[in-house]
Design a protein around this motif. Sequence first.
Motif, PDB file in Angstrom:
ATOM      1  N   LEU A   3      63.523  25.920  -3.719  1.00  0.00           N
ATOM      2  CA  LEU A   3      62.825  25.275  -2.455  1.00  0.00           C
ATOM      3  C   LEU A   3      63.679  24.903  -1.366  1.00  0.00           C
ATOM      4  O   LEU A   3      63.194  25.106  -0.094  1.00  0.00           O
ATOM      5  CB  LEU A   3      62.517  23.777  -2.978  1.00  0.00           C
ATOM      6  CG  LEU A   3      61.166  23.923  -3.829  1.00  0.00           C
ATOM      7  CD1 LEU A   3      60.661  22.312  -4.347  1.00  0.00           C
ATOM      8  CD2 LEU A   3      59.902  24.444  -3.449  1.00  0.00           C
ATOM      9  N   ARG A   4      64.961  24.685  -1.313  1.00  0.00           N
ATOM     10  CA  ARG A   4      65.745  24.615  -0.184  1.00  0.00           C
ATOM     11  C   ARG A   4      66.064  25.744   0.587  1.00  0.00           C
ATOM     12  O   ARG A   4      66.169  26.030   1.568  1.00  0.00           O
ATOM     13  CB  ARG A   4      67.054  23.929  -0.572  1.00  0.00           C
ATOM     14  CG  ARG A   4      66.622  22.315  -1.080  1.00  0.00           C
ATOM     15  CD  ARG A   4      68.083  21.710  -1.248  1.00  0.00           C
ATOM     16  NE  ARG A   4      67.549  20.117  -1.740  1.00  0.00           N
ATOM     17  CZ  ARG A   4      67.159  19.346  -1.192  1.00  0.00           C
ATOM     18  NH1 ARG A   4      66.973  19.369   0.180  1.00  0.00           N
ATOM     19  NH2 ARG A   4      66.954  18.042  -1.821  1.00  0.00           N
ATOM     20  N   THR A   5      66.453  26.666  -0.316  1.00  0.00           N
ATOM     21  CA  THR A   5      66.715  28.252   0.375  1.00  0.00           C
ATOM     22  C   THR A   5      65.457  29.102   0.499  1.00  0.00           C
ATOM     23  O   THR A   5      65.524  30.235   1.395  1.00  0.00           O
ATOM     24  CB  THR A   5      67.657  28.994  -0.413  1.00  0.00           C
ATOM     25  OG1 THR A   5      67.036  29.253  -1.709  1.00  0.00           O
ATOM     26  CG2 THR A   5      68.869  28.076  -0.695  1.00  0.00           C
ATOM     27  N   GLY A   6      64.393  28.906  -0.242  1.00  0.00           N
ATOM     28  CA  GLY A   6      63.217  29.844  -0.138  1.00  0.00           C
ATOM     29  C   GLY A   6      63.426  31.246  -0.739  1.00  0.00           C
ATOM     30  O   GLY A   6      62.708  32.177  -0.939  1.00  0.00           O
ATOM     31  N   GLN A   7      64.633  31.065  -1.896  1.00  0.00           N
ATOM     32  CA  GLN A   7      65.064  32.306  -2.640  1.00  0.00           C
ATOM     33  C   GLN A   7      64.139  32.470  -3.929  1.00  0.00           C
ATOM     34  O   GLN A   7      64.338  31.415  -4.520  1.00  0.00           O
ATOM     35  CB  GLN A   7      66.366  32.601  -2.592  1.00  0.00           C
ATOM     36  CG  GLN A   7      67.095  32.778  -1.304  1.00  0.00           C
ATOM     37  CD  GLN A   7      68.504  32.756  -1.262  1.00  0.00           C
ATOM     38  OE1 GLN A   7      69.260  32.189  -2.039  1.00  0.00           O
ATOM     39  NE2 GLN A   7      69.260  33.912  -0.848  1.00  0.00           N
ATOM     40  N   LEU A   8      63.860  33.592  -4.367  1.00  0.00           N
ATOM     41  CA  LEU A   8      63.701  33.900  -5.837  1.00  0.00           C
ATOM     42  C   LEU A   8      64.914  33.978  -6.573  1.00  0.00           C
ATOM     43  O   LEU A   8      65.719  34.700  -6.244  1.00  0.00           O
ATOM     44  CB  LEU A   8      63.076  35.151  -5.877  1.00  0.00           C
ATOM     45  CG  LEU A   8      62.466  35.454  -7.272  1.00  0.00           C
ATOM     46  CD1 LEU A   8      61.363  34.758  -7.779  1.00  0.00           C
ATOM     47  CD2 LEU A   8      62.135  37.253  -7.421  1.00  0.00           C
ATOM     48  N   VAL A   9      64.899  32.997  -7.543  1.00  0.00           N
ATOM     49  CA  VAL A   9      66.135  32.973  -8.426  1.00  0.00           C
ATOM     50  C   VAL A   9      66.064  33.457  -9.722  1.00  0.00           C
ATOM     51  O   VAL A   9      66.931  33.614 -10.674  1.00  0.00           O
ATOM     52  CB  VAL A   9      66.807  31.785  -8.486  1.00  0.00           C
ATOM     53  CG1 VAL A   9      66.988  30.826  -7.061  1.00  0.00           C
ATOM     54  CG2 VAL A   9      65.705  30.452  -8.901  1.00  0.00           C
ATOM     55  N   GLY A  10      64.792  33.694 -10.000  1.00  0.00           N
ATOM     56  CA  GLY A  10      64.488  34.316 -11.341  1.00  0.00           C
ATOM     57  C   GLY A  10      63.221  34.593 -11.682  1.00  0.00           C
ATOM     58  O   GLY A  10      62.153  33.943 -11.186  1.00  0.00           O
ATOM     59  N   VAL A  11      62.593  35.390 -12.691  1.00  0.00           N
ATOM     60  CA  VAL A  11      61.127  35.536 -13.051  1.00  0.00           C
ATOM     61  C   VAL A  11      61.228  35.070 -14.545  1.00  0.00           C
ATOM     62  O   VAL A  11      62.157  35.338 -15.257  1.00  0.00           O
ATOM     63  CB  VAL A  11      60.658  36.951 -12.707  1.00  0.00           C
ATOM     64  CG1 VAL A  11      60.733  37.048 -11.377  1.00  0.00           C
ATOM     65  CG2 VAL A  11      61.333  37.759 -13.409  1.00  0.00           C
ATOM     66  N   GLU A  12      59.926  34.810 -15.042  1.00  0.00           N
ATOM     67  CA  GLU A  12      59.790  34.521 -16.448  1.00  0.00           C
ATOM     68  C   GLU A  12      58.773  35.889 -17.042  1.00  0.00           C
ATOM     69  O   GLU A  12      57.828  35.895 -16.510  1.00  0.00           O
ATOM     70  CB  GLU A  12      58.924  33.394 -16.709  1.00  0.00           C
ATOM     71  CG  GLU A  12      58.678  32.887 -18.160  1.00  0.00           C
ATOM     72  CD  GLU A  12      58.308  31.426 -18.566  1.00  0.00           C
ATOM     73  OE1 GLU A  12      57.901  31.358 -19.450  1.00  0.00           O
ATOM     74  OE2 GLU A  12      57.892  30.752 -17.294  1.00  0.00           O
ATOM     75  N   ALA A  13      59.055  36.244 -18.038  1.00  0.00           N
ATOM     76  CA  ALA A  13      58.290  37.344 -18.743  1.00  0.00           C
ATOM     77  C   ALA A  13      57.222  36.650 -19.381  1.00  0.00           C
ATOM     78  O   ALA A  13      57.494  35.872 -20.248  1.00  0.00           O
ATOM     79  CB  ALA A  13      59.146  38.170 -19.778  1.00  0.00           C
ATOM     80  N   LEU A  14      55.937  37.115 -19.089  1.00  0.00           N
ATOM     81  CA  LEU A  14      54.716  36.607 -19.773  1.00  0.00           C
ATOM     82  C   LEU A  14      54.068  37.695 -20.492  1.00  0.00           C
ATOM     83  O   LEU A  14      53.575  38.866 -19.776  1.00  0.00           O
ATOM     84  CB  LEU A  14      53.879  35.931 -18.756  1.00  0.00           C
ATOM     85  CG  LEU A  14      54.496  34.893 -17.908  1.00  0.00           C
ATOM     86  CD1 LEU A  14      53.708  34.509 -16.722  1.00  0.00           C
ATOM     87  CD2 LEU A  14      54.737  33.692 -18.576  1.00  0.00           C
ATOM     88  N   ILE A  15      53.867  37.700 -21.715  1.00  0.00           N
ATOM     89  CA  ILE A  15      53.146  38.648 -22.384  1.00  0.00           C
ATOM     90  C   ILE A  15      51.670  38.645 -22.318  1.00  0.00           C
ATOM     91  O   ILE A  15      51.099  37.547 -22.398  1.00  0.00           O
ATOM     92  CB  ILE A  15      53.567  38.497 -24.182  1.00  0.00           C
ATOM     93  CG1 ILE A  15      52.950  39.880 -24.811  1.00  0.00           C
ATOM     94  CG2 ILE A  15      52.960  37.517 -24.516  1.00  0.00           C
ATOM     95  CD1 ILE A  15      53.808  39.824 -26.181  1.00  0.00           C
ATOM     96  N   ARG A  16      51.179  39.767 -22.190  1.00  0.00           N
ATOM     97  CA  ARG A  16      49.661  40.065 -22.202  1.00  0.00           C
ATOM     98  C   ARG A  16      49.397  41.323 -23.177  1.00  0.00           C
ATOM     99  O   ARG A  16      50.316  42.094 -23.337  1.00  0.00           O
ATOM    100  CB  ARG A  16      49.018  40.301 -20.856  1.00  0.00           C
ATOM    101  CG  ARG A  16      49.427  39.198 -19.788  1.00  0.00           C
ATOM    102  CD  ARG A  16      48.514  37.995 -20.071  1.00  0.00           C
ATOM    103  NE  ARG A  16      48.729  37.256 -19.109  1.00  0.00           N
ATOM    104  CZ  ARG A  16      49.598  36.041 -19.227  1.00  0.00           C
ATOM    105  NH1 ARG A  16      50.549  35.847 -19.975  1.00  0.00           N
ATOM    106  NH2 ARG A  16      49.572  35.178 -17.982  1.00  0.00           N
TER     107      ARG A  16
END
Length: 239
Positions: A3-16
Amino acid sequence: MNLRTGQLVGVEALIRWQHLTKGLLAPVAFLPIVEDHALAINIGEWVIDTALGQIEAWQVQGWHVPVSVNVGARQLQQANFVARLRTLLARHPDVNPADLTLEILETSALKDIPYASRVIEECHQMGVTFALDDFGTGYSSLTYLKRLRVASLKIDQSFVQNMLDDPDDLAMLKGIIGMASAFKCDVIAEGVETVAHGTLLMELGCDLVQGYCFARPMPAQDLPSWVVDWASEWGKNRP
């Protein structure tokens, strides 16, 4: 997101599951059916392998993003889990193991805590980190936190979504953030849906968040363009 930098720091894999006749199915439609079956292990390994392949593909495109993957209790407690994980990592030699985080549900029934602790320690030595997911929803929170070497706690969205109106949930949030600090863990708030939630979380010392306030689940190929658009919007509206 940070939130402080606005940067994406990771993603979560979601199965479908793209079903031939029923369309796109969410995990709740099929994972409970296989969770006590050996097939659950095969699915879990496929997800890890796919996530590692995606990290590789993004690296070829010239950008880097870590991925977290949920791991079920049955899969984690299999006798050859570490060996199987090492094999999966070997298939993707260009991927830094530190870019993979394995998430354990706090409600998971880990029957052998000492064994799970050894597995996590061996994985840590390979560079793979662990997170405790949905923290605060089960009865083993403190035991898991004390006995298992986890790098981060993910606060369950049920506490986050009601934090603005429910003083008990707010107190729980403060307690979890304090515990994370005491155990030297990162803390990530799930289910952040509004700016007001994010603002209060920052005030409480929780800068890492995920939720619909930023994006809904999307296909992996859509992520690079979303990141560009997000950076542009955040740059216009940053505090």
